[in-house]
Design an enzyme around this catalytic site. Structure first.
Site, PDB file in Angstrom:
ATOM      1  N   LEU A 139       0.863  -1.170   0.000  1.00  0.00           N
ATOM      2  CA  LEU A 139       0.000   0.000   0.000  1.00  0.00           C
ATOM      3  C   LEU A 139       0.898   1.218   0.000  1.00  0.00           C
ATOM      4  O   LEU A 139       1.990   1.189   0.582  1.00  0.00           O
ATOM      5  CB  LEU A 139      -0.894   0.026   1.255  1.00  0.00           C
ATOM      6  CG  LEU A 139      -1.956  -1.067   1.410  1.00  0.00           C
ATOM      7  CD1 LEU A 139      -2.655  -0.918   2.764  1.00  0.00           C
ATOM      8  CD2 LEU A 139      -2.973  -1.004   0.281  1.00  0.00           C
ATOM      9  N   ASP A 140       0.458   2.287  -0.636  1.00  0.00           N
ATOM     10  CA  ASP A 140       1.214   3.527  -0.556  1.00  0.00           C
ATOM     11  C   ASP A 140       1.359   3.947   0.895  1.00  0.00           C
ATOM     12  O   ASP A 140       0.513   3.616   1.741  1.00  0.00           O
ATOM     13  CB  ASP A 140       0.503   4.646  -1.340  1.00  0.00           C
ATOM     14  CG  ASP A 140       0.439   4.370  -2.833  1.00  0.00           C
ATOM     15  OD1 ASP A 140       1.295   3.613  -3.324  1.00  0.00           O
ATOM     16  OD2 ASP A 140      -0.473   4.900  -3.491  1.00  0.00           O
ATOM     17  N   ARG A 141       2.395   4.691   1.190  1.00  0.00           N
ATOM     18  CA  ARG A 141       2.659   5.101   2.571  1.00  0.00           C
ATOM     19  C   ARG A 141       1.448   5.766   3.223  1.00  0.00           C
ATOM     20  O   ARG A 141       1.130   5.511   4.382  1.00  0.00           O
ATOM     21  CB  ARG A 141       3.848   6.072   2.610  1.00  0.00           C
ATOM     22  CG  ARG A 141       4.233   6.519   4.024  1.00  0.00           C
ATOM     23  CD  ARG A 141       5.385   7.488   3.991  1.00  0.00           C
ATOM     24  NE  ARG A 141       5.011   8.709   3.276  1.00  0.00           N
ATOM     25  CZ  ARG A 141       5.849   9.712   3.024  1.00  0.00           C
ATOM     26  NH1 ARG A 141       7.120   9.617   3.394  1.00  0.00           N
ATOM     27  NH2 ARG A 141       5.437  10.789   2.379  1.00  0.00           N
ATOM     28  N   ARG A 251      -6.120   6.337  -7.408  1.00  0.00           N
ATOM     29  CA  ARG A 251      -5.837   7.768  -7.327  1.00  0.00           C
ATOM     30  C   ARG A 251      -5.895   8.425  -8.709  1.00  0.00           C
ATOM     31  O   ARG A 251      -6.479   9.501  -8.885  1.00  0.00           O
ATOM     32  CB  ARG A 251      -4.471   7.983  -6.672  1.00  0.00           C
ATOM     33  CG  ARG A 251      -4.417   7.472  -5.241  1.00  0.00           C
ATOM     34  CD  ARG A 251      -2.997   7.344  -4.710  1.00  0.00           C
ATOM     35  NE  ARG A 251      -2.330   8.630  -4.642  1.00  0.00           N
ATOM     36  CZ  ARG A 251      -1.068   8.790  -4.255  1.00  0.00           C
ATOM     37  NH1 ARG A 251      -0.339   7.730  -3.915  1.00  0.00           N
ATOM     38  NH2 ARG A 251      -0.532   9.996  -4.221  1.00  0.00           N
TER      39      ARG A 251
END
Length: 325
Positions: A139-141, A251
Site C-alpha cells: 500500500l502507498d505510505r 488515485r
C-alpha cells in the site's frame, strides 16, 4: 544463506534493475551487474540480466554476501516496543497469512528519507513460527488499511499469483479488494466503471515516477466505483474496487473523472474547501476489505479494517454516515 523476496503485483513486469532500485535503493548498479554475471543473483533459480522483466510471484534470490548486507540501515533501530506496536495491527492470522491494518503515513518498505517501515518490523510478527512473514503486495505510505503478509515461501508465491490475477470475479480464484475514499466532487453516474489504461512516466526535470492515463501505450486498468454518500456534490464518500492492480490506479482514475481523492497532492486533490470545517488535507484512501480464496488447505478469508482517525473525523465534520459493514 540467501535472501529471498517474492515479486509483488505492484512490481509485475518491471525491469530487474528497476526492481532493485525500488526495493534496495542503496545497491550499486555496477555491483548488481557483477553479481548477475556471476549467477549469484537469480530469479526463480535461473540466471538473469538487468533488462529482464520480473513477474508477480517470481522469487528473487541473492546470497547475503552479494552486498545486500551492506545496504543502508534504518536510522532508527527497532525494539520490542516497536514489535509490540505492530502486533496490535493484526486483524487476522492463520498458518498461511497474517492480515494487518496498516496505519496512515507508515511506509511498507524503506527508501529515501524513510527511517522506519513495516519491512523493519516483520520479525515482530513471527509468532509461533520461526520465519518472518513476507510482503506480497503493498500500500502507498499514506494509504491505510488491510495489508496481507505471507507466512511461508509457498503461501507467498500463491498469494502473489492471486494478486497478479486481477479482479475478474467470474474467475474461481481471485482476490477482491474494496477501498473507501473521500473525493472532491461527486461522479455521475453514481455507480459505474472507469476504464482508462495507465502508464508510468517521469516528471520533467527529475526522476520522480508518476502514473498517467496513456491511451496509446498504457496497460489495461479498470476500477468499479459506487457513491455511498455525498454532500451537495462537493464531496463524496466512495467505495472503490480495483479490478486490475496498477500502481496508483485508484488515485489516477478518480483524478481522471474530475473527482480527485481529498489530500492527494500528487494527483490533484491537494486543496479542499473542507479544511475550515475539519477535513484534514491529507490522503483519504483506505483499504477497507479484502477477500482471499482458500490457499494451502486453509479457509476463505474475509477481513475488514476500521477507518483511520483522520477519515473518521472528516466524515463526521461533513455529516457523512459511516457504514458498519
Amino acid at each position: 544463506m540467501s535472501v529471498e523476496q517474492t515479486v509483488s503485483e505492484d512490481d509485475n513486469d518491471i525491469r530487474l534493475d528497476r526492481w532493485f532500485k525500488r526495493h534496495h535503493p542503496g545497491f550499486p548498479h555496477a555491483l548488481l551487474e557483477k553479481q548477475l554475471r556471476k549467477g549469484l543473483i537469480k530469479v526463480d533459480g535461473k540466471k538473469a540480466k538487468t533488462s529482464d522483466r520480473v513477474q508477480a510471484g517470481q522469487v528473487v534470490r541473492c546470497p547475503e554476501v552479494s552486498g545486500l548486507a551492506d545496504m543502508p540501515k534504518p536510522k532508527r533501530k527497532v525494539n520490542e516496543q516497536d514489535f509490540a506496536e505492530v502486533r496490535k495491527w493484526v486483524l487476522y492470522k492463520d498458518d498461511n497469512v497474517i492480515v494487518i491494518n496498516k496505519p496512515y503515513g507508515f511506509a511498507v518498505q524503506g527508501g529515501t528519507k524513510i527511517t522506519r517501515c513495516l519491512d523493519d518490523l516483520l520479525d515482530g510478527l513471527t509468532f509461533e513460527l520461526s520465519g518472518r512473514p513476507k510482503l506480497v503486495h503493498r500500500l502507498d505510505r499514506d494509504t491505510s488499511g488491510v495489508l496481507v503478509l505471507a507466512r511461508s515461501a509457498k503461501s507467498a508465491a500463491q498469494l502473489a499469483k492471486l494478486f497478479a490475477g486481477g479482479g475478474d470475479r467470474s474467475a474461481k480464484h481471485t482476490i477482491e479488494k474494496t477501498y473507501w475514499a473521500l473525493v472532491n466532487g461527486s461522479p455521475l453516474p453514481p455507480v459505474g466503471y472507469v476504464d482508462l489504461p495507465l502508464n508510468k512516466a517521469t516528471k520533467e526535470g527529475g526522476d520522480r515516477e508518476q502514473v498517467v492515463v496513456d491511451e496509446d501505450e498504457g496497460k489495461y486498468a479498470r476500477t468499479e466505483y459506487r457513491v455511498i454518500d455525498s454532500l451537495v456534490r462537493k464531496f463524496a464518500f466512495m467505495e472503490l474496487k480495483p479490478l486490475t492492480g496498477r500502481m496508483h490506479q485508484l488515485r489516477v482514475h478518480m483524478a481522471a473523472i474530475d473527482c480527485p481523492i481529498v489530500g492527494d497532492h500528487k494527483y490533484g486533490g491537494g486543496t479542499t474547501d473542507g479544511e475550515a470545517i475539519g477535513v484534514e488535507n491529507i490522503l483519504h484512501l483506505h483499504a477497507r476489505r479484502i477477500v482471499i480464496p482458500a490457499i494451502g488447505g486453509g479457509k476463505k478469508i474475509d477481513v475488514s479494517a476500521p477507518l483511520p482517525p483522520h477519515m473518521v473525523n472528516s466524515f463526521r465534520a461533513l455529516g457523512l454516515d459511516i457504514p458498519k459493514k
